[in-house]
Write an enzyme that holds these catalytic residues in place. Structure first.
Site, PDB file in Angstrom:
ATOM      1  N   ARG A 110      54.728  33.995  20.373  1.00  0.00           N
ATOM      2  CA  ARG A 110      55.793  34.613  19.565  1.00  0.00           C
ATOM      3  C   ARG A 110      55.266  35.759  18.705  1.00  0.00           C
ATOM      4  O   ARG A 110      55.750  35.971  17.592  1.00  0.00           O
ATOM      5  CB  ARG A 110      56.478  33.580  18.650  1.00  0.00           C
ATOM      6  CG  ARG A 110      57.318  32.558  19.385  1.00  0.00           C
ATOM      7  CD  ARG A 110      58.686  33.112  19.757  1.00  0.00           C
ATOM      8  NE  ARG A 110      59.409  32.173  20.598  1.00  0.00           N
ATOM      9  CZ  ARG A 110      60.301  31.295  20.148  1.00  0.00           C
ATOM     10  NH1 ARG A 110      60.612  31.262  18.880  1.00  0.00           N
ATOM     11  NH2 ARG A 110      60.886  30.479  20.985  1.00  0.00           N
ATOM     12  N   ARG A 112      60.321  37.385  14.353  1.00  0.00           N
ATOM     13  CA  ARG A 112      60.991  37.642  13.074  1.00  0.00           C
ATOM     14  C   ARG A 112      60.078  37.753  11.864  1.00  0.00           C
ATOM     15  O   ARG A 112      60.504  38.204  10.811  1.00  0.00           O
ATOM     16  CB  ARG A 112      62.048  36.564  12.827  1.00  0.00           C
ATOM     17  CG  ARG A 112      63.264  36.732  13.705  1.00  0.00           C
ATOM     18  CD  ARG A 112      64.104  35.492  13.717  1.00  0.00           C
ATOM     19  NE  ARG A 112      63.342  34.393  14.308  1.00  0.00           N
ATOM     20  CZ  ARG A 112      63.795  33.165  14.475  1.00  0.00           C
ATOM     21  NH1 ARG A 112      64.992  32.850  14.068  1.00  0.00           N
ATOM     22  NH2 ARG A 112      63.045  32.246  15.036  1.00  0.00           N
ATOM     23  N   ARG A 157      65.683  44.561  16.435  1.00  0.00           N
ATOM     24  CA  ARG A 157      66.734  43.620  16.830  1.00  0.00           C
ATOM     25  C   ARG A 157      68.081  44.064  16.266  1.00  0.00           C
ATOM     26  O   ARG A 157      69.106  43.998  16.948  1.00  0.00           O
ATOM     27  CB  ARG A 157      66.393  42.211  16.353  1.00  0.00           C
ATOM     28  CG  ARG A 157      67.323  41.157  16.963  1.00  0.00           C
ATOM     29  CD  ARG A 157      67.091  39.787  16.384  1.00  0.00           C
ATOM     30  NE  ARG A 157      67.286  39.778  14.952  1.00  0.00           N
ATOM     31  CZ  ARG A 157      67.140  38.712  14.172  1.00  0.00           C
ATOM     32  NH1 ARG A 157      66.771  37.557  14.704  1.00  0.00           N
ATOM     33  NH2 ARG A 157      67.327  38.778  12.884  1.00  0.00           N
ATOM     34  N   ASP A 173      63.127  35.564  27.123  1.00  0.00           N
ATOM     35  CA  ASP A 173      63.253  34.173  26.687  1.00  0.00           C
ATOM     36  C   ASP A 173      63.332  33.258  27.898  1.00  0.00           C
ATOM     37  O   ASP A 173      63.817  33.669  28.962  1.00  0.00           O
ATOM     38  CB  ASP A 173      64.499  33.989  25.809  1.00  0.00           C
ATOM     39  CG  ASP A 173      64.408  32.683  25.021  1.00  0.00           C
ATOM     40  OD1 ASP A 173      63.770  32.666  23.958  1.00  0.00           O
ATOM     41  OD2 ASP A 173      64.945  31.667  25.504  1.00  0.00           O
ATOM     42  N   TYR A 230      67.318  22.044  28.134  1.00  0.00           N
ATOM     43  CA  TYR A 230      68.346  22.896  27.522  1.00  0.00           C
ATOM     44  C   TYR A 230      69.600  22.970  28.394  1.00  0.00           C
ATOM     45  O   TYR A 230      70.726  22.995  27.888  1.00  0.00           O
ATOM     46  CB  TYR A 230      67.794  24.309  27.269  1.00  0.00           C
ATOM     47  CG  TYR A 230      66.758  24.338  26.166  1.00  0.00           C
ATOM     48  CD1 TYR A 230      67.131  24.460  24.833  1.00  0.00           C
ATOM     49  CD2 TYR A 230      65.394  24.213  26.452  1.00  0.00           C
ATOM     50  CE1 TYR A 230      66.186  24.465  23.812  1.00  0.00           C
ATOM     51  CE2 TYR A 230      64.441  24.212  25.447  1.00  0.00           C
ATOM     52  CZ  TYR A 230      64.847  24.337  24.130  1.00  0.00           C
ATOM     53  OH  TYR A 230      63.914  24.335  23.121  1.00  0.00           O
TER      54      TYR A 230
HETATM   55  O1  CP3 Z   1      56.002  34.884  22.573  1.00  0.00           O
HETATM   56  C1  CP3 Z   1      56.610  35.972  22.528  1.00  0.00           C
HETATM   57  O2  CP3 Z   1      56.524  36.751  21.568  1.00  0.00           O
HETATM   58  C2  CP3 Z   1      57.426  36.385  23.742  1.00  0.00           C
HETATM   59  C3  CP3 Z   1      58.822  36.110  23.711  1.00  0.00           C
HETATM   60  C4  CP3 Z   1      59.305  34.679  23.711  1.00  0.00           C
HETATM   61  C5  CP3 Z   1      60.478  34.282  23.014  1.00  0.00           C
HETATM   62  N1  CP3 Z   1      60.750  32.988  23.344  1.00  0.00           N
HETATM   63  C6  CP3 Z   1      61.266  35.144  22.133  1.00  0.00           C
HETATM   64  C7  CP3 Z   1      62.212  34.521  21.186  1.00  0.00           C
HETATM   65  C8  CP3 Z   1      58.832  33.555  24.390  1.00  0.00           C
HETATM   66  C9  CP3 Z   1      57.569  33.385  25.233  1.00  0.00           C
HETATM   67  C10 CP3 Z   1      59.771  32.504  24.178  1.00  0.00           C
HETATM   68  C11 CP3 Z   1      59.651  31.168  24.784  1.00  0.00           C
HETATM   69  C12 CP3 Z   1      60.638  30.142  24.462  1.00  0.00           C
HETATM   70  N2  CP3 Z   1      61.966  30.291  24.185  1.00  0.00           N
HETATM   71  C13 CP3 Z   1      60.348  28.754  24.469  1.00  0.00           C
HETATM   72  C14 CP3 Z   1      59.029  28.132  24.840  1.00  0.00           C
HETATM   73  C15 CP3 Z   1      57.987  28.278  23.804  1.00  0.00           C
HETATM   74  C16 CP3 Z   1      58.232  27.500  22.551  1.00  0.00           C
HETATM   75  O3  CP3 Z   1      58.382  28.154  21.508  1.00  0.00           O
HETATM   76  O4  CP3 Z   1      58.205  26.262  22.614  1.00  0.00           O
HETATM   77  C17 CP3 Z   1      61.531  28.077  24.123  1.00  0.00           C
HETATM   78  C18 CP3 Z   1      61.693  26.575  23.980  1.00  0.00           C
HETATM   79  C19 CP3 Z   1      62.549  29.051  23.962  1.00  0.00           C
HETATM   80  C20 CP3 Z   1      63.987  28.833  23.663  1.00  0.00           C
HETATM   81  C21 CP3 Z   1      64.397  29.434  22.390  1.00  0.00           C
HETATM   82  N3  CP3 Z   1      64.482  30.783  22.165  1.00  0.00           N
HETATM   83  C22 CP3 Z   1      64.748  28.764  21.204  1.00  0.00           C
HETATM   84  C23 CP3 Z   1      64.767  27.257  21.047  1.00  0.00           C
HETATM   85  C24 CP3 Z   1      65.061  29.740  20.268  1.00  0.00           C
HETATM   86  C25 CP3 Z   1      65.626  29.514  18.898  1.00  0.00           C
HETATM   87  C26 CP3 Z   1      64.606  29.093  17.931  1.00  0.00           C
HETATM   88  C27 CP3 Z   1      64.102  30.286  17.176  1.00  0.00           C
HETATM   89  O5  CP3 Z   1      62.881  30.437  17.056  1.00  0.00           O
HETATM   90  O6  CP3 Z   1      64.967  31.053  16.697  1.00  0.00           O
HETATM   91  C28 CP3 Z   1      64.836  31.004  20.868  1.00  0.00           C
HETATM   92  C29 CP3 Z   1      65.013  32.319  20.233  1.00  0.00           C
HETATM   93  C30 CP3 Z   1      63.876  33.292  20.333  1.00  0.00           C
HETATM   94  N4  CP3 Z   1      63.103  33.518  21.437  1.00  0.00           N
HETATM   95  C31 CP3 Z   1      63.464  34.183  19.307  1.00  0.00           C
HETATM   96  C32 CP3 Z   1      62.424  34.967  19.835  1.00  0.00           C
HETATM   97  C33 CP3 Z   1      61.696  36.094  19.163  1.00  0.00           C
HETATM   98  C34 CP3 Z   1      64.112  34.313  17.944  1.00  0.00           C
HETATM   99  C35 CP3 Z   1      65.414  35.007  18.118  1.00  0.00           C
HETATM  100  C36 CP3 Z   1      65.763  35.970  17.009  1.00  0.00           C
HETATM  101  O7  CP3 Z   1      65.152  37.056  16.954  1.00  0.00           O
HETATM  102  O8  CP3 Z   1      66.638  35.630  16.216  1.00  0.00           O
END
Ligand code: CP3
Length: 343
Positions: free
Chosen positions: A23, A27, A36, A73, A150
């Site tokens: 990540r 944010r 964003r 994602d 999911y």
């Molecule tokens: O790592 C990186 O920087 C690359 C991008 C990336 C994102 N999600 C961007 C993201 C990667 C590799 C993921 C993987 C992901 N997404 C996983 C597996 C890894 C982990 O963290 O366990 C999972 C389970 C998801 C599903 C997901 N996406 C959830 C549950 C959420 C909401 C929780 C949260 O952190 O807000 C997301 C949103 C998400 N994916 C964000 C980002 C940057 C935040 C969204 C925002 O900007 O508001």
């Protein structure tokens, strides 16, 4: 080979481990929040190749990480298979669900995913042109079990209860769904590699909730099938597997799946990983992401301890899980400086 991440993935032990962070575009960075905003929302950002490439590059410019991870994602694949997907502010993802044979039949065929996912491949193409020559571009997807949790629940769940209920109550539909996600993942990752991804990572965030035989059937086996298919189509492209919270099941994971690297979370100690996991190949991890919030002496001490413990074999430094929005960007700089001062 000059790229340090690819050297580690090829099994080379280096004096200073290469580093990137789960990540890393996110944010906690003001420049991410601004982009964003410009895109409108998170999903629009994922499907806008210029802006998705921009946020992928932001942490590379700010910190000089050794790898960039594609901004996208794991839930884009379910969307490409026909589910509705949206994000509720402050809560997380929501999806329409698959809980019956009828829901399963309504999914789109695997070959249709590119209609939705082609902007992601475009992002990869832009990145492979624009990244510094020393930076490795990592593509990724969710592992079938984690993606299925999911798709079945329609949201994140603390214990993956609905997915366990389908597995135990209608194993046929559950296994069909996992099979379809497995095929879709092979296609999705293969297209990322065609577009320029130099390594891929499979995120199994909820692997730890499967035990015993279920773990072997629904975590190990899909990872093996995906890795084998990718290696057949793209010989030489390394695969990183992340069966989060696998505990004892990290042992033997390289061998059972063919993955070049196993990423470990911070519930296992680096010393244990060095003894039981690293002899089989490259490992990635595993600083607790809470240090990115708290910083200071503890961060420095823990970072050094992890580098020390794993310096006898191939290692890619990373967090044990993604960095959180409340992290201080200064602490990321301190972590990198600490790792790189240990040569
Ligand atoms: O790592 C990186 O920087 C690359 C991008 C990336 C994102 N999600 C961007 C993201 C990667 C590799 C993921 C993987 C992901 N997404 C996983 C597996 C890894 C982990 O963290 O366990 C999972 C389970 C998801 C599903 C997901 N996406 C959830 C549950 C959420 C909401 C929780 C949260 O952190 O807000 C997301 C949103 C998400 N994916 C964000 C980002 C940057 C935040 C969204 C925002 O900007 O508001």
């Amino acid at each position: 080979m000059t790229k340090t991440i690819l050297r580690a993935l090829a099994g080379e032990t280096q004096a200073v481990p290469p580093i990137w962070m789960m990540r890393q575009a996110g944010r906690y960075l003001p420049e991410y929040r601004a982009t964003r905003e410009q895109a409108g929302d998170f999903l629009s950002l994922c499907y806008n190749p210029e802006l998705a490439a921009e946020v992928t590059l932001q942490p590379i410019r700010r910190y000089g990480f050794d790898a960039a991870i594609l901004f996208a994602d794991i839930l884009l694949l379910p969307q490409a298979l026909g589910l509705d997907l949206w994000f509720v502010k402050g809560e997380g993802p929501r999806l329409s669900t698959v809980t019956s044979a009828e829901d399963f039949r309504a999914l789109k065929p695997v070959h249709a995913i590119d209609d939705t996912l082609s902007p992601v491949y475009e992002t990869v193409k832009i990145l492979s042109r624009e990244l510094p020559s020393e930076t490795t571009l990592i593509g990724f997807a969710g592992a079938p079990w984690t993606v299925a949790t999911y798709m079945i629940a329609g949201r994140g769940t603390p214990d993956q209860g609905p997915a366990h209920a389908l597995k135990d109550g209608n194993r046929e539909v559950f296994e069909q769904l996992l099979g379809k996600i497995t095929e879709g993942t092979i296609e999705y990752l293969s297209r990322q590699i065609d577009a320029g991804a130099e390594a891929v990572k499979i995120f199994d965030s909820w692997a730890g909730s499967l035990k015993g035989e279920d773990f072997d059937r629904y975590v190990v086996e899909p990872a093996r099938i995906i890795t084998e298919a990718l290696k057949r189509r793209h010989p030489g492209v390394p695969v990183i597997a992340f069966p989060r919270q696998a505990g004892e099941k990290y042992v033997g994971f390289h061998g059972a799946t063919g993955a070049d690297c196993v990423a470990v979370d911070d519930s296992v100690s680096a010393a244990w990983v060095a003894e039981h996991v690293q002899p089989a190949g490259c490992v990635q991890g595993n600083l607790a992401s809470s240090h990115m919030v708290t910083g200071g002496e503890d961060l420095v001490r823990e970072t050094r301890a992890i580098v020390e413990a794993l310096r006898g074999g191939p290692h890619i430094f990373n967090l044990g899980h993604g960095i959180t929005p409340d992290a201080d960007p200064e602490n990321v700089a301190l972590m990198i400086e600490t790792v790189r001062s240990m040569g």
